[in-house]
Design a protein around this motif. Structure first.
Motif, PDB file in Angstrom:
ATOM      1  N   ARG A   1      -9.479 -10.556  37.894  1.00 54.73           N
ATOM      2  CA  ARG A   1      -8.145  -9.694  37.098  1.00 54.73           C
ATOM      3  C   ARG A   1      -6.616  -9.550  38.555  1.00 54.73           C
ATOM      4  O   ARG A   1      -6.517  -9.070  38.915  1.00 54.73           O
ATOM      5  CB  ARG A   1      -7.991  -7.959  37.163  1.00 54.73           C
ATOM      6  CG  ARG A   1      -9.130  -8.070  35.796  1.00 54.73           C
ATOM      7  CD  ARG A   1      -9.126  -6.547  35.623  1.00 54.73           C
ATOM      8  NE  ARG A   1     -10.358  -6.312  34.337  1.00 54.73           N
ATOM      9  CZ  ARG A   1      -9.719  -6.272  33.366  1.00 54.73           C
ATOM     10  NH1 ARG A   1      -8.540  -6.739  32.784  1.00 54.73           N
ATOM     11  NH2 ARG A   1     -10.806  -5.421  32.535  1.00 54.73           N
TER      12      ARG A   1
ATOM     13  N   LEU B   1      -9.803 -15.774  35.713  1.00 57.93           N
ATOM     14  CA  LEU B   1      -9.227 -14.448  35.264  1.00 57.93           C
ATOM     15  C   LEU B   1     -10.060 -13.844  35.509  1.00 57.93           C
ATOM     16  O   LEU B   1      -9.310 -12.909  35.605  1.00 57.93           O
ATOM     17  CB  LEU B   1      -8.162 -14.597  33.371  1.00 57.93           C
ATOM     18  CG  LEU B   1      -7.654 -15.202  33.692  1.00 57.93           C
ATOM     19  CD1 LEU B   1      -7.491 -15.709  31.519  1.00 57.93           C
ATOM     20  CD2 LEU B   1      -6.230 -15.436  33.816  1.00 57.93           C
ATOM     21  N   VAL B   2     -11.047 -14.172  35.629  1.00 52.80           N
ATOM     22  CA  VAL B   2     -12.292 -12.618  35.332  1.00 52.80           C
ATOM     23  C   VAL B   2     -11.908 -11.582  37.110  1.00 52.80           C
ATOM     24  O   VAL B   2     -12.466 -10.505  36.729  1.00 52.80           O
ATOM     25  CB  VAL B   2     -13.505 -13.559  35.760  1.00 52.80           C
ATOM     26  CG1 VAL B   2     -14.009 -14.216  36.910  1.00 52.80           C
ATOM     27  CG2 VAL B   2     -14.808 -12.805  35.420  1.00 52.80           C
TER      28      VAL B   2
ATOM     29  N   GLN C   1       1.392  -7.630  30.735  1.00 52.08           N
ATOM     30  CA  GLN C   1       0.502  -6.814  31.131  1.00 52.08           C
ATOM     31  C   GLN C   1       0.927  -6.399  32.479  1.00 52.08           C
ATOM     32  O   GLN C   1       0.566  -6.175  33.958  1.00 52.08           O
ATOM     33  CB  GLN C   1      -1.389  -7.415  31.679  1.00 52.08           C
ATOM     34  CG  GLN C   1      -1.314  -6.574  30.121  1.00 52.08           C
ATOM     35  CD  GLN C   1      -3.059  -7.397  30.087  1.00 52.08           C
ATOM     36  OE1 GLN C   1      -3.574  -7.501  31.464  1.00 52.08           O
ATOM     37  NE2 GLN C   1      -3.701  -7.866  28.936  1.00 52.08           N
TER      38      GLN C   1
ATOM     39  N   LEU D   1      -1.203 -11.603  28.640  1.00 56.98           N
ATOM     40  CA  LEU D   1      -1.509 -11.399  30.541  1.00 56.98           C
ATOM     41  C   LEU D   1       0.015 -11.593  31.361  1.00 56.98           C
ATOM     42  O   LEU D   1       0.587 -10.161  32.334  1.00 56.98           O
ATOM     43  CB  LEU D   1      -1.565 -12.841  31.316  1.00 56.98           C
ATOM     44  CG  LEU D   1      -3.130 -12.966  31.146  1.00 56.98           C
ATOM     45  CD1 LEU D   1      -3.514 -14.208  31.756  1.00 56.98           C
ATOM     46  CD2 LEU D   1      -4.103 -12.348  31.842  1.00 56.98           C
TER      47      LEU D   1
ATOM     48  N   TRP E   1     -12.482  -8.202  35.171  1.00 54.36           N
ATOM     49  CA  TRP E   1     -12.405  -8.371  33.472  1.00 54.36           C
ATOM     50  C   TRP E   1     -13.534  -8.289  32.947  1.00 54.36           C
ATOM     51  O   TRP E   1     -15.084  -9.554  33.675  1.00 54.36           O
ATOM     52  CB  TRP E   1     -12.008 -10.413  33.154  1.00 54.36           C
ATOM     53  CG  TRP E   1     -11.114  -9.811  31.951  1.00 54.36           C
ATOM     54  CD1 TRP E   1     -11.577  -9.320  30.807  1.00 54.36           C
ATOM     55  CD2 TRP E   1      -9.870 -10.559  31.674  1.00 54.36           C
ATOM     56  NE1 TRP E   1     -10.563  -9.562  29.565  1.00 54.36           N
ATOM     57  CE2 TRP E   1      -9.849 -10.170  30.142  1.00 54.36           C
ATOM     58  CE3 TRP E   1      -8.606 -10.650  32.132  1.00 54.36           C
ATOM     59  CZ2 TRP E   1      -8.748 -10.712  29.460  1.00 54.36           C
ATOM     60  CZ3 TRP E   1      -7.540 -11.323  31.510  1.00 54.36           C
ATOM     61  CH2 TRP E   1      -6.698 -10.875  30.634  1.00 54.36           C
ATOM     62  N   ASP E   2     -14.305  -7.481  31.873  1.00 56.18           N
ATOM     63  CA  ASP E   2     -15.046  -7.731  31.553  1.00 56.18           C
ATOM     64  C   ASP E   2     -15.652  -9.039  30.878  1.00 56.18           C
ATOM     65  O   ASP E   2     -14.997  -9.664  29.780  1.00 56.18           O
ATOM     66  CB  ASP E   2     -15.272  -7.010  29.815  1.00 56.18           C
ATOM     67  CG  ASP E   2     -16.833  -6.888  29.321  1.00 56.18           C
ATOM     68  OD1 ASP E   2     -17.507  -5.642  29.430  1.00 56.18           O
ATOM     69  OD2 ASP E   2     -16.263  -7.055  28.489  1.00 56.18           O
TER      70      ASP E   2
ATOM     71  N   ASP F   1     -15.646  -9.473  27.042  1.00 56.66           N
ATOM     72  CA  ASP F   1     -13.971  -9.924  26.340  1.00 56.66           C
ATOM     73  C   ASP F   1     -13.494 -10.961  26.529  1.00 56.66           C
ATOM     74  O   ASP F   1     -12.989 -11.896  25.752  1.00 56.66           O
ATOM     75  CB  ASP F   1     -13.860  -8.332  26.725  1.00 56.66           C
ATOM     76  CG  ASP F   1     -12.198  -8.661  26.186  1.00 56.66           C
ATOM     77  OD1 ASP F   1     -12.146  -8.593  25.038  1.00 56.66           O
ATOM     78  OD2 ASP F   1     -11.317  -9.040  27.265  1.00 56.66           O
ATOM     79  N   LEU F   2     -13.746 -11.954  27.976  1.00 57.51           N
ATOM     80  CA  LEU F   2     -12.962 -12.986  27.537  1.00 57.51           C
ATOM     81  C   LEU F   2     -14.215 -14.346  27.256  1.00 57.51           C
ATOM     82  O   LEU F   2     -13.255 -15.457  26.077  1.00 57.51           O
ATOM     83  CB  LEU F   2     -13.823 -13.646  29.192  1.00 57.51           C
ATOM     84  CG  LEU F   2     -12.431 -12.811  30.594  1.00 57.51           C
ATOM     85  CD1 LEU F   2     -12.492 -13.447  32.091  1.00 57.51           C
ATOM     86  CD2 LEU F   2     -10.846 -13.733  30.288  1.00 57.51           C
TER      87      LEU F   2
END
Length: 304
Positions: free
Chosen positions: A150, A147-148, A181, A178, A111-112, A115-116
């Motif tokens: 994904r 979460l990083v 998604q 989440l 994950w960017d 963004d997090l």
């Protein structure tokens, strides 16, 4: 969507010093849903989740995570599963953002990080070492680390513990995103409003077993409402109960509780009965049972 559940536990047994903490527990968490596991302290819920995470070896039964064994298939599951432990499990001497960027390098398509950082409000303490973070800040950082990568499935242990209302709602929004998604989420929480807000299904665990499960609406549907009122002390409760078609009891002098199905017609019958007898109602309140009411009814109200 895979045919097998995201998490499938059958007959799980876990003992400590010969004492069964988890006793033949069955639990299923479905793909793309939020499953909330509730239970009093010592109920066995954290031990159950730790068996799913591969942190503890079951003494009996079967645990399958994304169709795999969390112990023997740990290498295959590691890039697909995110874990947020209750105590964080974070290295304390590094700076928050440095740690998160380092964790991100362990995944092929992370994950960017920026963004997090924005979603979870990490910028204000990005250069602070982990040991100096508040409890709520550590929780947000631990969630970001979970979460990083994904993950397809995330285990969240008390995700908003110690957070202020703003941080808690930011976490809730992220959990909802989440789920949209298609990520599967299993969370343990002591916050009943968190479970009601987020969960597609709720599982209540006590004494090492599942004692209730269903959607939040299903679990609270046993009662359509609750009615309490204040009037003169010592009114004719049996006569009133007959008029309402529900039980009535005096809780304290002049205060009454109505049990059974409470509908608008119940309220009409109450006011008519009192008016016919020139009894003045000084207070009337109605409301539905909450998930917390159900939880306390199932697990008891005494401290443990």
């Amino acid at each position: 969507m895979p045919s097998n559940p995201a998490v499938e536990i059958t007959g799980l047994v876990k003992r400590y010093d010969g004492r069964e903490i988890v006793r033949s527990l069955d639990l299923t968490a479905h793909h793309g849903q939020v499953t909330a596991v509730l239970g009093p302290n010592g109920a066995g819920k954290t031990t159950t989740i730790e068996c799913c995470e591969g942190l503890r070896l079951p003494d009996g039964g079967s645990v399958r995570v994304l169709g795999l064994d969390p112990v023997t298939d740990s290498a295959a599951l590691r890039p697909r599963v995110g874990v947020m432990l209750q105590d964080g499990g974070l290295p304390t001497s590094v700076r928050a953002l440095e740690m998160l960027r380092h964790v991100a390098t362990m995944y092929a398509e992370p994950w960017d990080v920026d963004d997090l950082v924005e979603r979870l409000g990490l910028a204000s303490f990005a250069r602070t070492t982990v040991r100096r973070l508040s409890g709520g800040q550590r929780q947000r950082l631990a969630l970001a680390a979970a979460l990083v990568g994904r993950p397809e499935l995330v285990f969240l242990d008390e995700p908003s513990a110690g957070m202020d209302p703003q941080s808690r709602h930011a976490v809730w929004e992220l959990v909802r995103a989440l789920r949209e998604q298609g990520v599967s989420i299993v969370l343990t929480t002591h916050l009943m409003d968190e479970a009601e807000e987020l969960a597609d299904r709720v599982v209540v665990v006590d004494h090492g077993q599942v004692i209730a499960e269903g959607t939040p609406a299903e679990l609270v549907s046993g009662s359509t409402g609750a009615l309490t009122f204040a009037a003169a002390a010592g009114i004719e409760t049996l006569s009133l109960a007959s008029a309402l078609g529900a039980g009535v009891r005096e809780t304290t002098p002049g205060s009454y509780s109505v049990s059974g199905a409470v509908t608008p017609a119940t309220l009409v019958s109450l006011t008519r009965w009192c008016a016919d007898r020139s009894i003045l109602l000084s207070r009337v309140s109605t409301g539905r049972r909450t998930l917390e009411d159900v939880f306390l009814d199932l697990t008891g109200r005494s401290l443990r």
